[in-house]
Design a protein around this motif. Structure first.
Motif, PDB file in Angstrom:
ATOM      1  N   UNK A   1      43.397  50.866  49.283  1.00 32.91           N
ATOM      2  CA  UNK A   1      43.723  48.860  50.029  1.00 32.91           C
ATOM      3  C   UNK A   1      45.201  48.581  50.078  1.00 32.91           C
ATOM      4  N   UNK A   2      45.781  47.587  50.854  1.00 32.67           N
ATOM      5  CA  UNK A   2      47.127  47.382  50.658  1.00 32.67           C
ATOM      6  C   UNK A   2      47.064  45.909  50.403  1.00 32.67           C
ATOM      7  N   UNK A   3      47.257  45.694  48.480  1.00 29.36           N
ATOM      8  CA  UNK A   3      47.486  44.081  47.788  1.00 29.36           C
ATOM      9  C   UNK A   3      48.854  43.324  47.040  1.00 29.36           C
ATOM     10  N   UNK A   4      49.085  42.698  47.265  1.00 35.79           N
ATOM     11  CA  UNK A   4      49.563  42.080  46.197  1.00 35.79           C
ATOM     12  C   UNK A   4      49.598  42.072  44.956  1.00 35.79           C
TER      13      UNK A   4
ATOM     14  N   UNK B   1      46.469  40.810  39.274  1.00 30.31           N
ATOM     15  CA  UNK B   1      46.758  40.870  37.528  1.00 30.31           C
ATOM     16  C   UNK B   1      46.442  39.415  37.334  1.00 30.31           C
ATOM     17  N   UNK B   2      46.511  39.446  38.511  1.00 28.97           N
ATOM     18  CA  UNK B   2      46.283  38.105  38.143  1.00 28.97           C
ATOM     19  C   UNK B   2      44.621  37.692  37.734  1.00 28.97           C
ATOM     20  N   UNK B   3      44.026  38.099  38.555  1.00 29.48           N
ATOM     21  CA  UNK B   3      42.955  38.576  38.775  1.00 29.48           C
ATOM     22  C   UNK B   3      41.914  38.753  37.673  1.00 29.48           C
ATOM     23  N   UNK B   4      42.856  40.351  37.425  1.00 24.36           N
ATOM     24  CA  UNK B   4      43.099  40.557  35.345  1.00 24.36           C
ATOM     25  C   UNK B   4      42.876  39.490  34.578  1.00 24.36           C
ATOM     26  N   UNK B   5      43.975  38.610  34.302  1.00 25.30           N
ATOM     27  CA  UNK B   5      44.160  37.644  32.990  1.00 25.30           C
ATOM     28  C   UNK B   5      43.323  36.926  33.170  1.00 25.30           C
ATOM     29  N   UNK B   6      42.752  36.315  34.470  1.00 21.90           N
ATOM     30  CA  UNK B   6      41.706  35.536  34.551  1.00 21.90           C
ATOM     31  C   UNK B   6      40.200  36.285  33.722  1.00 21.90           C
ATOM     32  N   UNK B   7      40.125  37.452  34.529  1.00 23.55           N
ATOM     33  CA  UNK B   7      38.819  37.793  33.800  1.00 23.55           C
ATOM     34  C   UNK B   7      38.603  37.816  31.940  1.00 23.55           C
ATOM     35  N   UNK B   8      39.999  38.356  31.659  1.00 22.60           N
ATOM     36  CA  UNK B   8      40.271  38.676  30.034  1.00 22.60           C
ATOM     37  C   UNK B   8      40.648  36.941  29.047  1.00 22.60           C
ATOM     38  N   UNK B   9      40.391  35.935  30.133  1.00 19.25           N
ATOM     39  CA  UNK B   9      40.694  34.456  29.686  1.00 19.25           C
ATOM     40  C   UNK B   9      40.245  34.330  28.505  1.00 19.25           C
TER      41      UNK B   9
ATOM     42  N   UNK C   1      53.916  44.950  47.041  1.00 16.68           N
ATOM     43  CA  UNK C   1      52.748  45.155  47.989  1.00 16.68           C
ATOM     44  C   UNK C   1      52.284  46.854  47.480  1.00 16.68           C
ATOM     45  N   UNK C   2      51.567  47.134  47.154  1.00 14.31           N
ATOM     46  CA  UNK C   2      50.814  48.887  46.988  1.00 14.31           C
ATOM     47  C   UNK C   2      49.702  48.791  47.965  1.00 14.31           C
ATOM     48  N   UNK C   3      49.118  49.957  47.990  1.00 11.81           N
ATOM     49  CA  UNK C   3      48.155  50.735  48.466  1.00 11.81           C
ATOM     50  C   UNK C   3      47.758  51.089  46.940  1.00 11.81           C
ATOM     51  N   UNK C   4      46.210  50.552  46.940  1.00 13.46           N
ATOM     52  CA  UNK C   4      45.640  50.847  45.468  1.00 13.46           C
ATOM     53  C   UNK C   4      44.382  51.113  45.645  1.00 13.46           C
ATOM     54  N   UNK C   5      43.889  50.462  44.440  1.00 16.61           N
ATOM     55  CA  UNK C   5      41.946  51.462  44.480  1.00 16.61           C
ATOM     56  C   UNK C   5      42.181  50.135  43.939  1.00 16.61           C
TER      57      UNK C   5
END
Length: 486
Positions: A307-310, A315-323, A340-344
């Motif tokens: 999916x094409x995402x920011x 990265x912000x979601x990952x940082x929040x998960x590792x808070x 923007x890139x297409x990633x899993x």
């Protein structure tokens, strides 16, 4: 059936030689036949000229009798040459004209006749000599046999065929010997290759004395040996590391179970033992899941469900998960840039989590981890930098290898089984990217890239059907870390 190259080449050379000899022999045969026919005609013309002079001067009956005697003397007994004179006057006759089927004719009265009475073909030349004195107009015919020519051509053809066969046989034998000499480097190359074995993996083909045609083959083979040697070495190391990593939790499980069975335990003690064992089982499951994930990546599996995402949002979601891990380590994190890139999303988050957890483990209290997102051509690079001790240059090339740790001793093995960075490399390759590592000025940077090119939306939707299996494995691997963070 395996065929010898030397024999095959020798046979081909012999066939080529036979074809050349046949072509040359046919040409010589035709030239010789033409020349013999030409000489026969010249000989016939000479005899015709002599007979013509004799008949022309036979203007009286006496001279005609003398001419007949001379023509009789000129006629050989084997019939190779015949003379005949015919006219309306029966007195002016000599011999018998050649009568039979005409096989060929040429201008000037030349004919090739096959006599009706049998025998070889005859070349005839007939002219008319006008009347003179008491001699009437006569027809003079001179004929020469083709038999000498036929006999010569038959002998020449047989000799030519025999010589062509002998020449082809000589070429066959000589070319076989020469080919074996020419293929000596190939036999030496085969011998060198047969000496390569698992116990002698460093053996390489000697390309110094090889001819140009075999040099590329030998270099390619040596390159394959290098790759196989590296893969074999990695496999040996991988097997040893897997045994070491799985042996530790199994040993702990056995030890704790044996201690629990030595005497009666309370329910709380047994619950505590089972909880400890459960942690070891989860650790083993994480190792096995990671190994299965890497095995699929090694088979060339590509990331699906793109999916094409920011990337900054991910990265912000990952940082929040590792808070919580960041707070416990008293380490700060900042993020810069976006693309923007297409990633899993699941795989991308897992790669970021592994890099960030690696940075946390090697940071000091109060340090700052910096995440930088930048696009370089058709790739988007996600770099995680943290202050730390300099990494030896010889170590940089192996940091993304499986079960590799920069420390000589396996410290902190309970929390880290050495597959985190290898999984980052696999995820990058699944997104047609690569991994990078730098160590300079007291800052260590670990990065990976993903393909920034767009794909057809319908192809993305068709691929989403297979994403569930990969996402499930990723979630299972992240479950222990999520419980630790809580």
């Amino acid at each position: 059936m395996n065929r010898s190259i030397a024999r095959r080449l020798a046979m081909m050379f012999a066939l080529v030689a036979l074809s050349v000899f046949t072509l040359i022999g046919t040409g010589l045969f035709l030239v010789l036949r033409t020349q013999l026919d030409h000489h026969l005609r010249e000989s016939l013309d000479d005899r015709m000229e002599i007979a013509k002079i004799m008949v022309t001067h036979a203007v009286t009956p006496d001279k005609w009798r003398m001419t007949r005697e001379k023509l009789t003397d000129m006629s050989p007994r084997d019939g190779a040459t015949t003379y005949s004179v015919s006219s309306d006057n029966p007195s002016y006759h000599f011999g018998k004209p050649i009568d039979g089927g005409v096989r060929d004719s040429w201008a000037g009265g030349y004919m090739r006749v096959r006599p009706a009475s049998g025998g070889p073909d005859m070349l005839t030349h007939t002219i008319a000599i006008p009347a003179s004195g008491g001699r009437p107009t006569v027809q003079l015919q001179v004929a020469a046999s083709y038999q000498p020519n036929v006999r010569t051509m038959r002998v020449f053809g047989a000799a030519l065929a025999a010589l062509s066969a002998l020449g082809s046989l000589a070429v066959l034998l000589l070319s076989y010997s020469v080919t074996r000499i020419g293929l000596a480097p190939l036999r030496r190359l085969t011998k060198d290759a047969s000496e390569v074995s698992p116990n002698n993996r460093s053996q390489r083909l000697n390309t110094a004395s090889l001819p140009l045609e075999l040099n590329d083959l030998a270099n390619s083979f040596n390159g394959a040996l290098e790759r196989l040697d590296g893969a074999y070495g990695r496999l040996e190391s991988f097997n040893a590391d897997v045994a070491h990593e799985l042996r530790t939790p199994v040993t702990i499980l056995i030890g704790q179970t044996e201690v629990a069975l030595t005497r009666n335990r309370s329910v709380d003690d047994l619950r505590h033992t089972l909880q400890s064992n459960l942690e070891e089982f989860e650790r083993m499951r994480a190792i096995i899941n990671d190994m299965l994930f890497l095995a699929r990546a090694d088979q060339g599996e590509r990331a699906t469900g793109l999916v094409e995402v920011s990337l900054a949002t991910e990265v912000a979601r990952t940082l929040e998960f590792l808070e919580i891990p960041f707070e416990e380590a008293r380490v700060h994190a900042v993020s810069h840039g976006d693309a923007m890139a297409l990633v899993n999303r699941s795989l991308f988050g897992r790669a970021c989590t592994n890099l960030l957890m690696n940075a946390i483990q090697h940071c000091g209290r109060g340090d700052t981890v910096t995440v930088t997102i930048a696009q370089h051509g058709g790739q988007v690079r996600i770099a995680v930098a943290n202050p730390g001790e300099p990494i030896e240059p010889s170590t940089l090339d192996h940091l993304f290898d499986r079960f590799y740790r920069a420390e000589v001793s396996r410290t902190n093995s309970r929390e880290n089984h050495g597959l985190g960075l290898a999984i980052v490399k696999a995820i990058a390759e699944m997104h047609r990217g690569a991994v990078f590592v730098e160590s300079a000025n007291g800052v260590n940077t670990f990065a990976f890239s993903v393909d920034a090119s767009r794909v057809d939306a319908q192809a993305v939707r068709n691929a989403e059907a297979t994403v569930e299996r990969t996402a499930e494995v990723a979630q299972q691997a992240q479950a222990p870390a999520r419980r630790v963070a809580m």
